[in-house]
Motif scaffolding. Structure first.
Motif, PDB file in Angstrom:
ATOM      1  N   ARG A 221       0.850  -1.216   0.000  1.00 55.51           N
ATOM      2  CA  ARG A 221       0.000   0.000   0.000  1.00 55.51           C
ATOM      3  C   ARG A 221       0.875   1.252   0.000  1.00 55.51           C
TER       4      ARG A 221
ATOM      5  N   GLY B 249       1.892   2.215  -3.247  1.00 56.92           N
ATOM      6  CA  GLY B 249       0.808   2.634  -4.143  1.00 56.92           C
ATOM      7  C   GLY B 249       0.093   1.493  -4.848  1.00 56.92           C
TER       8      GLY B 249
ATOM      9  N   ARG C  21       0.236  -2.836  -9.614  1.00 56.82           N
ATOM     10  CA  ARG C  21       0.660  -1.507 -10.054  1.00 56.82           C
ATOM     11  C   ARG C  21       0.120  -1.322 -11.459  1.00 56.82           C
TER      12      ARG C  21
ATOM     13  N   ASN D  37       8.844   2.772  -9.210  1.00 51.55           N
ATOM     14  CA  ASN D  37       8.326   4.013  -8.599  1.00 51.55           C
ATOM     15  C   ASN D  37       9.419   5.070  -8.489  1.00 51.55           C
TER      16      ASN D  37
END
Ligand SMILES: [Zn+2]
Length: 411
Positions: free
Chosen positions: A50, A53, A68, A110
């Motif tokens: 989490r 993301g 994702r 990310n």
């Protein structure tokens, strides 16, 4: 993109953090499936997901998919995963490495702001180890339809607790129907659990296939008698006849190299007394090969030898096949993706056929799949002393990253 690398320190510290849950005095991990400790491990990993993301889906057998989004979310996800349950005397890396390597791939994407065309998913499958509940590889097995959800739900541990009840108790019985979750391609990074890579001093094992296995129970029945008064030619010695068969198990494996395997690992002798000729011997036979035709030939030769021995000795010999898993060749596209990524990154490599079972075997029934092996110390696994080098884990994770990117595409 060729310079893209994961963060090895972050991967290592995540592994060490997860290994604290259920840590044993000897440096291993005891985190049996669907226990309170398993819940803690699941909560930690999904919490990390989490934070990165990811959105989370849980299916009815407790498999967890952490997603994702890609540029085109109608495409099936490129998935990686493994398991976070352990053996009672398990290590820090078996399974856990594959899951946290997947998480590290996501964290790296990310960091660098890379969007993939297809979505990326990191999965962990319920009860891979099969120690508390049988069958093994339960979550991935239900997912691919190898057995039913009800069959898995009904499995009981030694205290009579069921899989269904324990899933509900720890809050990981999800809503999604197992298997109703498309997969575009599946990769699994894993410690080798054998000595081949270390012995050859290679960093990355490209895994073309997993061996098939054939398991038997064999019982030889003779006649108990006194070890002194009974002359050799008047005996019905179940042990002597058993040893002939056991020698043949090894001979059969040696006739089908390089992947023929033959093992007798379990034996019961009756009455098991020093001065009594054994009247009955029961033992297990485990035959393996990577090629199904060869495994079948080994099977036929085993049965023929038992029949010949029965006729020559006059003793009762029963042999029953109790398990059979066909060899699992991985998809050429996924094997190639691993091979290419390894070459691009410049790691030393060799092909290693897996002798152990993995969730990837079941994933391979529903999607193109492949595996990446890294060395573990002395080839030891399913043991608290299981160990692996941070640099090897990092290398395997880099290969995973690039193999997944090749399949998912960069937006
Ligand atoms: Zn494993």
């Amino acid at each position: 993109m060729n310079d893209l690398h994961i963060n090895g320190d972050r991967l290592w510290s995540s592994l060490m953090e997860l290994a604290k849950i259920g840590a044993t005095e000897k440096g291993g991990v005891k985190r049996l499936t669907l226990t309170d400790l398993d819940k803690q491990g699941r909560d930690l990993v999904t919490g990390w997901a989490r934070d990165a993301g990811l959105s989370i889906t849980i299916d009815q057998i407790g498999n967890v998919f952490m997603r994702r989004d890609g540029e085109d979310n109608t495409l099936p996800p490129v998935m990686t995963g493994s398991h976070i349950d352990t053996q009672p005397t398990g290590g820090k890396f078996d399974g856990n490495y594959g899951v946290l390597a997947g998480l590290e791939v996501v964290r790296t994407l990310n960091d660098k702001g890379i969007k993939t065309r297809a979505p990326i998913e990191v999965a962990f499958w319920t009860n891979e180890e099969g120690s508390r509940f049988v069958p093994v590889m339960m979550g991935s097995g239900v997912f691919c339809g190898a057995f039913t959800l009800d069959h898995a739900y009904a499995a009981k541990d030694v205290e009579g607790k069921t899989v269904k009840g324990e899933l509900e108790r720890i809050g990981y019985k999800g809503d999604q129907v197992p298997g109703q979750h498309p997969i575009g391609a599946y990769f699994e990074a894993h410690i080798e659990q054998g000595p081949v890579l270390e012995d050859a001093d290679k960093v990355i094992g490209v895994v073309p296939a997993v061996m098939g296995l054939s398991w038997y129970d064999c019982t030889v029945t003779g006649m108990e008698a006194h070890a002194g008064p009974t002359p050799m030619h008047l005996r019905k010695d179940a042990m002597q006849v058993s040893t002939r068969i056991i020698q043949e198990v090894v001979a059969i494996a040696n006739r089908y190299p390089p992947y023929g395997r033959g093992t007798v690992g379990m034996m019961q002798v009756f009455p098991n007394s020093r001065n009594v000729i054994p009247g009955e011997v029961k033992f297990s036979i485990d035959l393996r090969n990577v090629n199904d035709a060869l495994l079948n030939t080994m099977h036929e030769e085993m049965l023929a030898f038992v029949e010949k021995t029965r006729q020559e000795t006059g003793l009762g010999i029963q042999i029953e096949r109790v398990s059979y898993y066909p060899p699992c060749p991985f998809h050429p596209d996924c094997v190639d993706a691993v091979r290419k990524a390894t070459a691009k990154l410049g790691y030393s490599t060799m092909d290693v056929v897996s002798g152990a079972g993995h969730d990837a075997i079941y994933a391979a029934r529903v999607a193109p799949a492949g595996m990446i092996f890294v060395p573990c110390k002395d080839g030891i696994s399913h043991n608290e002393i299981e160990d692996a080098k941070a640099e090897h884990l990092e290398a395997g994770c880099n290969v995973l990253l690039h193999a997944m990117l090749e399949r998912a595409g960069v937006a």
